[in-house]
Design a protein around this motif. Structure first.
Motif, PDB file in Angstrom:
ATOM      1  N   VAL A   1      37.850  20.752  39.868  1.00 26.16           N
ATOM      2  CA  VAL A   1      37.102  21.863  40.428  1.00 26.16           C
ATOM      3  C   VAL A   1      38.089  22.971  40.771  1.00 26.16           C
ATOM      4  O   VAL A   1      39.187  22.708  41.260  1.00 26.16           O
ATOM      5  CB  VAL A   1      36.280  21.420  41.660  1.00 26.16           C
ATOM      6  N   GLN A   2      37.679  24.220  40.482  1.00 20.28           N
ATOM      7  CA  GLN A   2      38.520  25.376  40.799  1.00 20.28           C
ATOM      8  C   GLN A   2      37.990  26.022  42.073  1.00 20.28           C
ATOM      9  O   GLN A   2      36.776  26.156  42.248  1.00 20.28           O
ATOM     10  CB  GLN A   2      38.485  26.400  39.654  1.00 20.28           C
ATOM     11  N   LEU A   3      38.907  26.434  42.932  1.00 18.58           N
ATOM     12  CA  LEU A   3      38.546  27.008  44.220  1.00 18.58           C
ATOM     13  C   LEU A   3      39.158  28.394  44.365  1.00 18.58           C
ATOM     14  O   LEU A   3      40.330  28.590  44.043  1.00 18.58           O
ATOM     15  CB  LEU A   3      39.024  26.113  45.361  1.00 18.58           C
ATOM     16  N   GLN A   4      38.368  29.338  44.851  1.00 17.03           N
ATOM     17  CA  GLN A   4      38.831  30.709  45.049  1.00 17.03           C
ATOM     18  C   GLN A   4      38.471  31.145  46.455  1.00 17.03           C
ATOM     19  O   GLN A   4      37.295  31.346  46.759  1.00 17.03           O
ATOM     20  CB  GLN A   4      38.165  31.627  44.026  1.00 17.03           C
ATOM     21  N   ALA A   5      39.500  31.288  47.295  1.00 21.11           N
ATOM     22  CA  ALA A   5      39.288  31.710  48.677  1.00 21.11           C
ATOM     23  C   ALA A   5      39.366  33.226  48.788  1.00 21.11           C
ATOM     24  O   ALA A   5      40.127  33.875  48.061  1.00 21.11           O
ATOM     25  CB  ALA A   5      40.327  31.064  49.579  1.00 21.11           C
ATOM     26  N   SER A   6      38.577  33.769  49.708  1.00 22.93           N
ATOM     27  CA  SER A   6      38.573  35.206  49.934  1.00 22.93           C
ATOM     28  C   SER A   6      38.142  35.491  51.366  1.00 22.93           C
ATOM     29  O   SER A   6      37.696  34.587  52.081  1.00 22.93           O
ATOM     30  CB  SER A   6      37.638  35.901  48.947  1.00 22.93           C
ATOM     31  N   GLY A   7      38.267  36.766  51.766  1.00 20.50           N
ATOM     32  CA  GLY A   7      37.776  37.176  53.072  1.00 20.50           C
ATOM     33  C   GLY A   7      38.840  37.387  54.127  1.00 20.50           C
ATOM     34  O   GLY A   7      38.528  37.804  55.239  1.00 20.50           O
ATOM     35  N   GLY A   8      40.080  37.098  53.798  1.00 18.20           N
ATOM     36  CA  GLY A   8      41.141  37.303  54.762  1.00 18.20           C
ATOM     37  C   GLY A   8      41.395  38.783  54.999  1.00 18.20           C
ATOM     38  O   GLY A   8      40.873  39.647  54.301  1.00 18.20           O
ATOM     39  N   GLY A   9      42.214  39.076  56.012  1.00 16.57           N
ATOM     40  CA  GLY A   9      42.542  40.453  56.305  1.00 16.57           C
ATOM     41  C   GLY A   9      43.241  40.585  57.632  1.00 16.57           C
ATOM     42  O   GLY A   9      43.680  39.596  58.219  1.00 16.57           O
ATOM     43  N   LEU A  10      43.332  41.820  58.091  1.00 10.22           N
ATOM     44  CA  LEU A  10      43.966  42.142  59.366  1.00 10.22           C
ATOM     45  C   LEU A  10      42.879  42.426  60.393  1.00 10.22           C
ATOM     46  O   LEU A  10      41.966  43.226  60.133  1.00 10.22           O
ATOM     47  CB  LEU A  10      44.872  43.359  59.194  1.00 10.22           C
ATOM     48  N   VAL A  11      42.979  41.767  61.542  1.00  8.99           N
ATOM     49  CA  VAL A  11      41.973  41.948  62.585  1.00  8.99           C
ATOM     50  C   VAL A  11      42.669  41.932  63.937  1.00  8.99           C
ATOM     51  O   VAL A  11      43.724  41.292  64.096  1.00  8.99           O
ATOM     52  CB  VAL A  11      40.901  40.838  62.491  1.00  8.99           C
ATOM     53  N   GLU A  12      42.098  42.609  64.901  1.00  9.07           N
ATOM     54  CA  GLU A  12      42.659  42.608  66.247  1.00  9.07           C
ATOM     55  C   GLU A  12      42.291  41.319  66.975  1.00  9.07           C
ATOM     56  O   GLU A  12      41.256  40.697  66.675  1.00  9.07           O
ATOM     57  CB  GLU A  12      42.155  43.810  67.027  1.00  9.07           C
ATOM     58  N   ALA A  13      43.100  40.961  67.936  1.00  8.30           N
ATOM     59  CA  ALA A  13      42.802  39.792  68.761  1.00  8.30           C
ATOM     60  C   ALA A  13      41.417  39.937  69.389  1.00  8.30           C
ATOM     61  O   ALA A  13      41.042  41.026  69.849  1.00  8.30           O
ATOM     62  CB  ALA A  13      43.853  39.621  69.844  1.00  8.30           C
ATOM     63  N   GLY A  14      40.670  38.852  69.378  1.00 10.42           N
ATOM     64  CA  GLY A  14      39.308  38.856  69.886  1.00 10.42           C
ATOM     65  C   GLY A  14      38.269  39.145  68.829  1.00 10.42           C
ATOM     66  O   GLY A  14      37.066  38.982  69.081  1.00 10.42           O
ATOM     67  N   GLY A  15      38.699  39.567  67.669  1.00  7.18           N
ATOM     68  CA  GLY A  15      37.789  39.892  66.589  1.00  7.18           C
ATOM     69  C   GLY A  15      37.359  38.672  65.787  1.00  7.18           C
ATOM     70  O   GLY A  15      37.703  37.532  66.120  1.00  7.18           O
ATOM     71  N   SER A  16      36.608  38.944  64.717  1.00  8.63           N
ATOM     72  CA  SER A  16      36.056  37.882  63.877  1.00  8.63           C
ATOM     73  C   SER A  16      36.322  38.167  62.405  1.00  8.63           C
ATOM     74  O   SER A  16      36.453  39.314  61.991  1.00  8.63           O
ATOM     75  CB  SER A  16      34.541  37.763  64.087  1.00  8.63           C
ATOM     76  N   LEU A  17      36.359  37.096  61.643  1.00 10.00           N
ATOM     77  CA  LEU A  17      36.426  37.161  60.185  1.00 10.00           C
ATOM     78  C   LEU A  17      35.639  35.990  59.631  1.00 10.00           C
ATOM     79  O   LEU A  17      35.548  34.937  60.276  1.00 10.00           O
ATOM     80  CB  LEU A  17      37.871  37.059  59.676  1.00 10.00           C
ATOM     81  N   ARG A  18      35.121  36.171  58.428  1.00 11.43           N
ATOM     82  CA  ARG A  18      34.488  35.047  57.733  1.00 11.43           C
ATOM     83  C   ARG A  18      35.179  34.856  56.385  1.00 11.43           C
ATOM     84  O   ARG A  18      35.187  35.773  55.552  1.00 11.43           O
ATOM     85  CB  ARG A  18      33.001  35.258  57.514  1.00 11.43           C
ATOM     86  N   LEU A  19      35.747  33.695  56.202  1.00 13.18           N
ATOM     87  CA  LEU A  19      36.357  33.341  54.929  1.00 13.18           C
ATOM     88  C   LEU A  19      35.335  32.648  54.044  1.00 13.18           C
ATOM     89  O   LEU A  19      34.461  31.933  54.535  1.00 13.18           O
ATOM     90  CB  LEU A  19      37.555  32.420  55.139  1.00 13.18           C
ATOM     91  N   SER A  20      35.471  32.863  52.752  1.00 20.83           N
ATOM     92  CA  SER A  20      34.622  32.189  51.771  1.00 20.83           C
ATOM     93  C   SER A  20      35.505  31.462  50.767  1.00 20.83           C
ATOM     94  O   SER A  20      36.633  31.876  50.503  1.00 20.83           O
ATOM     95  CB  SER A  20      33.744  33.202  51.021  1.00 20.83           C
ATOM     96  N   CYS A  21      34.971  30.400  50.218  1.00 22.82           N
ATOM     97  CA  CYS A  21      35.667  29.657  49.174  1.00 22.82           C
ATOM     98  C   CYS A  21      34.635  29.304  48.114  1.00 22.82           C
ATOM     99  O   CYS A  21      33.733  28.498  48.359  1.00 22.82           O
ATOM    100  CB  CYS A  21      36.315  28.416  49.743  1.00 22.82           C
ATOM    101  N   ALA A  22      34.764  29.918  46.957  1.00 30.18           N
ATOM    102  CA  ALA A  22      33.829  29.688  45.861  1.00 30.18           C
ATOM    103  C   ALA A  22      34.383  28.625  44.932  1.00 30.18           C
ATOM    104  O   ALA A  22      35.548  28.683  44.525  1.00 30.18           O
ATOM    105  CB  ALA A  22      33.596  30.987  45.099  1.00 30.18           C
ATOM    106  N   ALA A  23      33.542  27.665  44.594  1.00 28.02           N
ATOM    107  CA  ALA A  23      33.942  26.558  43.731  1.00 28.02           C
ATOM    108  C   ALA A  23      33.281  26.674  42.371  1.00 28.02           C
ATOM    109  O   ALA A  23      32.168  27.177  42.244  1.00 28.02           O
ATOM    110  CB  ALA A  23      33.564  25.230  44.374  1.00 28.02           C
ATOM    111  N   SER A  24      33.975  26.190  41.363  1.00 31.69           N
ATOM    112  CA  SER A  24      33.419  26.179  40.019  1.00 31.69           C
ATOM    113  C   SER A  24      33.996  24.996  39.253  1.00 31.69           C
ATOM    114  O   SER A  24      35.022  24.429  39.634  1.00 31.69           O
ATOM    115  CB  SER A  24      33.736  27.489  39.289  1.00 31.69           C
ATOM    116  N   GLY A  25      33.311  24.633  38.198  1.00 29.40           N
ATOM    117  CA  GLY A  25      33.842  23.623  37.299  1.00 29.40           C
ATOM    118  C   GLY A  25      33.263  22.233  37.461  1.00 29.40           C
ATOM    119  O   GLY A  25      33.270  21.459  36.513  1.00 29.40           O
TER     120      GLY A  25
END
Length: 125
Positions: A1-25
């Motif tokens: 299975v192939q995995l592709q992560a995304s959604g990272g970035g720069l954020v201030e303390a106290g903030g939020s982010l959502r990471l995604s990982c798409a699978a295929s194969g």
């Protein structure tokens, strides 16, 4: 299975982010999933794990109560919702997969057979 992560970035303390990982194969629902992270000079750390249907979740002590892992098998995607981010959450975040039937520990990186390329999360103070 192939995995592709995304959604990272720069954020201030106290903030939020959502990471995604798409699978295929392969059939996504046949796999348990995990998120790990690695900061420079540190060992890879378990962040969260999820059973094949999302019925069981597991978290590392440092993220309990702040992060939530989920999956959408129809979209072949696993998510990591990160809230109340701290500078110490800064790391390269990886998603990983292992066959659900293997029964291996969710917490150990050696349990996982497939890894994504990582997505960088940087939390500024």
């Amino acid at each position: 299975v192939q995995l592709q992560a995304s959604g990272g970035g720069l954020v201030e303390a106290g903030g939020s982010l959502r990471l995604s990982c798409a699978a295929s194969g392969r059939t996504f629902s046949n796999y348990a999933m995990g998120w790990f992270r690695q900061a420079p000079g540190k060992e890879r750390e378990f962040v969260g794990g999820l059973s094949w249907n999302g019925g069981r979740t597991y978290y590392g002590d440092s993220v309990k109560g702040r992060f939530a892992i989920s999956r959408d098998n129809a979209k072949n995607t696993v998510y990591l919702q990160m809230n109340s981010l701290k500078p110490e959450d800064t790391a390269l975040y990886y998603c990983a997969a292992r066959p659900a039937v293997s029964g291996r520990s969710f917490y150990l990186s050696s349990s996982y057979d497939y890894w994504g390329q990582g997505t960088q999360v940087t939390v500024s103070s």
